[in-house]
Design a protein around this motif. Structure first.
Motif, PDB file in Angstrom:
ATOM      1  N   ASP A  24       0.828  -1.212   0.000  1.00 29.49           N
ATOM      2  CA  ASP A  24       0.000   0.000   0.000  1.00 29.49           C
ATOM      3  C   ASP A  24       0.857   1.255   0.000  1.00 29.49           C
ATOM      4  N   GLU A  25       1.859   1.308   0.856  1.00 27.39           N
ATOM      5  CA  GLU A  25       2.741   2.483   0.890  1.00 27.39           C
ATOM      6  C   GLU A  25       3.428   2.690  -0.445  1.00 27.39           C
ATOM      7  N   LEU A  26       3.897   1.622  -1.055  1.00 24.91           N
ATOM      8  CA  LEU A  26       4.549   1.744  -2.355  1.00 24.91           C
ATOM      9  C   LEU A  26       3.548   2.226  -3.402  1.00 24.91           C
ATOM     10  N   PHE A  27       2.321   1.741  -3.344  1.00 22.00           N
ATOM     11  CA  PHE A  27       1.295   2.156  -4.293  1.00 22.00           C
ATOM     12  C   PHE A  27       1.044   3.663  -4.181  1.00 22.00           C
ATOM     13  N   PHE A  28       0.977   4.184  -2.946  1.00 20.88           N
ATOM     14  CA  PHE A  28       0.770   5.627  -2.748  1.00 20.88           C
ATOM     15  C   PHE A  28       1.951   6.420  -3.308  1.00 20.88           C
ATOM     16  N   LEU A  29       3.151   5.900  -3.152  1.00 19.06           N
ATOM     17  CA  LEU A  29       4.385   6.551  -3.592  1.00 19.06           C
ATOM     18  C   LEU A  29       4.585   6.459  -5.102  1.00 19.06           C
ATOM     19  N   PHE A  30       4.286   5.273  -5.658  1.00 21.33           N
ATOM     20  CA  PHE A  30       4.704   4.961  -7.019  1.00 21.33           C
ATOM     21  C   PHE A  30       3.790   3.837  -7.521  1.00 21.33           C
ATOM     22  N   PRO A  31       2.574   4.183  -7.995  1.00 22.04           N
ATOM     23  CA  PRO A  31       1.553   3.177  -8.323  1.00 22.04           C
ATOM     24  C   PRO A  31       1.982   2.100  -9.325  1.00 22.04           C
ATOM     25  N   LYS A  32       2.914   2.426 -10.221  1.00 20.15           N
ATOM     26  CA  LYS A  32       3.302   1.449 -11.249  1.00 20.15           C
ATOM     27  C   LYS A  32       4.386   0.485 -10.773  1.00 20.15           C
ATOM     28  N   ALA A  33       4.975   0.740  -9.621  1.00 15.87           N
ATOM     29  CA  ALA A  33       6.093  -0.085  -9.133  1.00 15.87           C
ATOM     30  C   ALA A  33       5.597  -1.388  -8.509  1.00 15.87           C
ATOM     31  N   GLU A  34       6.464  -2.379  -8.540  1.00 17.25           N
ATOM     32  CA  GLU A  34       6.209  -3.670  -7.893  1.00 17.25           C
ATOM     33  C   GLU A  34       6.918  -3.683  -6.540  1.00 17.25           C
ATOM     34  N   PHE A  35       6.229  -4.222  -5.518  1.00 12.96           N
ATOM     35  CA  PHE A  35       6.808  -4.309  -4.178  1.00 12.96           C
ATOM     36  C   PHE A  35       7.680  -5.552  -4.067  1.00 12.96           C
ATOM     37  N   PRO A  36       8.838  -5.484  -3.429  1.00  9.43           N
ATOM     38  CA  PRO A  36       9.454  -4.288  -2.871  1.00  9.43           C
ATOM     39  C   PRO A  36      10.079  -3.412  -3.958  1.00  9.43           C
ATOM     40  N   LEU A  37      10.185  -2.107  -3.675  1.00 11.87           N
ATOM     41  CA  LEU A  37      10.764  -1.171  -4.637  1.00 11.87           C
ATOM     42  C   LEU A  37      12.221  -1.537  -4.904  1.00 11.87           C
ATOM     43  N   SER A  38      12.562  -1.669  -6.178  1.00 11.09           N
ATOM     44  CA  SER A  38      13.941  -2.010  -6.556  1.00 11.09           C
ATOM     45  C   SER A  38      14.683  -0.753  -7.021  1.00 11.09           C
ATOM     46  N   SER A  39      15.998  -0.837  -6.976  1.00  6.39           N
ATOM     47  CA  SER A  39      16.840   0.272  -7.437  1.00  6.39           C
ATOM     48  C   SER A  39      16.549   0.614  -8.895  1.00  6.39           C
ATOM     49  N   SER A  40      16.348  -0.404  -9.734  1.00  5.93           N
ATOM     50  CA  SER A  40      16.108  -0.131 -11.153  1.00  5.93           C
ATOM     51  C   SER A  40      14.773   0.583 -11.367  1.00  5.93           C
ATOM     52  N   GLN A  41      13.740   0.198 -10.606  1.00  7.23           N
ATOM     53  CA  GLN A  41      12.454   0.894 -10.726  1.00  7.23           C
ATOM     54  C   GLN A  41      12.599   2.370 -10.338  1.00  7.23           C
ATOM     55  N   LEU A  42      13.304   2.613  -9.248  1.00  6.94           N
ATOM     56  CA  LEU A  42      13.475   3.986  -8.777  1.00  6.94           C
ATOM     57  C   LEU A  42      14.347   4.789  -9.737  1.00  6.94           C
ATOM     58  N   ARG A  43      15.439   4.199 -10.230  1.00 11.71           N
ATOM     59  CA  ARG A  43      16.300   4.887 -11.206  1.00 11.71           C
ATOM     60  C   ARG A  43      15.511   5.275 -12.455  1.00 11.71           C
ATOM     61  N   ASP A  44      14.655   4.371 -12.950  1.00  7.12           N
ATOM     62  CA  ASP A  44      13.838   4.661 -14.133  1.00  7.12           C
ATOM     63  C   ASP A  44      12.909   5.846 -13.879  1.00  7.12           C
ATOM     64  N   ALA A  45      12.280   5.885 -12.693  1.00  6.83           N
ATOM     65  CA  ALA A  45      11.381   6.998 -12.351  1.00  6.83           C
ATOM     66  C   ALA A  45      12.167   8.306 -12.294  1.00  6.83           C
ATOM     67  N   ILE A  46      13.321   8.285 -11.653  1.00 13.52           N
ATOM     68  CA  ILE A  46      14.150   9.489 -11.530  1.00 13.52           C
ATOM     69  C   ILE A  46      14.562   9.996 -12.906  1.00 13.52           C
ATOM     70  N   ALA A  47      14.901   9.073 -13.806  1.00 11.24           N
ATOM     71  CA  ALA A  47      15.346   9.454 -15.152  1.00 11.24           C
ATOM     72  C   ALA A  47      14.253  10.177 -15.946  1.00 11.24           C
ATOM     73  N   GLN A  48      12.992   9.879 -15.642  1.00 15.95           N
ATOM     74  CA  GLN A  48      11.874  10.467 -16.388  1.00 15.95           C
ATOM     75  C   GLN A  48      11.307  11.717 -15.704  1.00 15.95           C
ATOM     76  N   ARG A  49      11.873  12.078 -14.564  1.00 14.96           N
ATOM     77  CA  ARG A  49      11.319  13.164 -13.761  1.00 14.96           C
ATOM     78  C   ARG A  49      12.340  14.280 -13.578  1.00 14.96           C
ATOM     79  N   SER A  50      11.917  15.337 -12.910  1.00 18.20           N
ATOM     80  CA  SER A  50      12.775  16.491 -12.706  1.00 18.20           C
ATOM     81  C   SER A  50      12.966  16.757 -11.214  1.00 18.20           C
TER      82      SER A  50
END
Length: 161
Positions: A24-50
């Motif tokens: 649930d916490e991950l869904f609120f933070l990042f709805p498209k991510a799979e739990f547990p949050l992985s480094s690659s998922q977070l890196r991809d989000a950071i790359a597409q954001r500002s």
């Protein structure tokens, strides 16, 4: 000890990945991510954001956020907001969002700032309202189990601060 903020760094990624404590916490933070949050998922989000940013207390990373939409002179949308479980309820979220608001208004000359919060995230909805954000739209979404949920969009105008 004062809170400080800075741009996210590669060394912060693994620490931030440990912040969401449940699906649930991950869904609120990042709805498209799979739990547990992985480094690659977070890196991809950071790359597409500002302006991916962290808050530190005594050199320890304790919070994270960024913009998923940023338009010069238009609107900035804050996303991926999370505070370390150990730092919750101590003003860290307020500090983080205040820094993101300042960045949106100064760097991007935003006219308004948007945050979106799922209806089940009562703490988040009450938190944003306390900071002056006002709801303006509700969007139907699908939860992780296919159930109907509401994504509530809130905004803060430059002239409201």
């Amino acid at each position: 000890m004062p809170l400080t903020h800075r741009p996210v760094d590669e060394k912060d990624i693994q620490i931030i990945c440990g912040f969401p404590q449940s699906e649930d916490e991950l869904f609120f933070l990042f709805p498209k991510a799979e739990f547990p949050l992985s480094s690659s998922q977070l890196r991809d989000a950071i790359a597409q954001r500002s302006d991916s940013s962290v808050v530190e207390l005594g050199g320890e990373v304790i919070a994270f956020a960024n913009f998923y939409r940023w338009e010069s002179g238009g609107r900035c949308s804050i996303g991926n907001v999370i505070v370390s479980p150990a730092a919750r309820g101590r003003g860290v979220g307020r500090y983080l969002i205040e820094q993101m608001i300042a960045l949106a208004f100064s760097k991007h000359q935003a006219a308004e700032i948007i945050v979106s919060c799922f209806n089940q995230n009562i703490a988040g909805l009450l938190f944003y309202q306390k900071l002056g954000f006002q709801p303006y739209a509700i969007e139907e979404r699908q939860g992780r189990k296919g159930n109907r949920i509401a994504l509530i969009h809130l905004r803060l105008s430059r002239n409201a601060t």
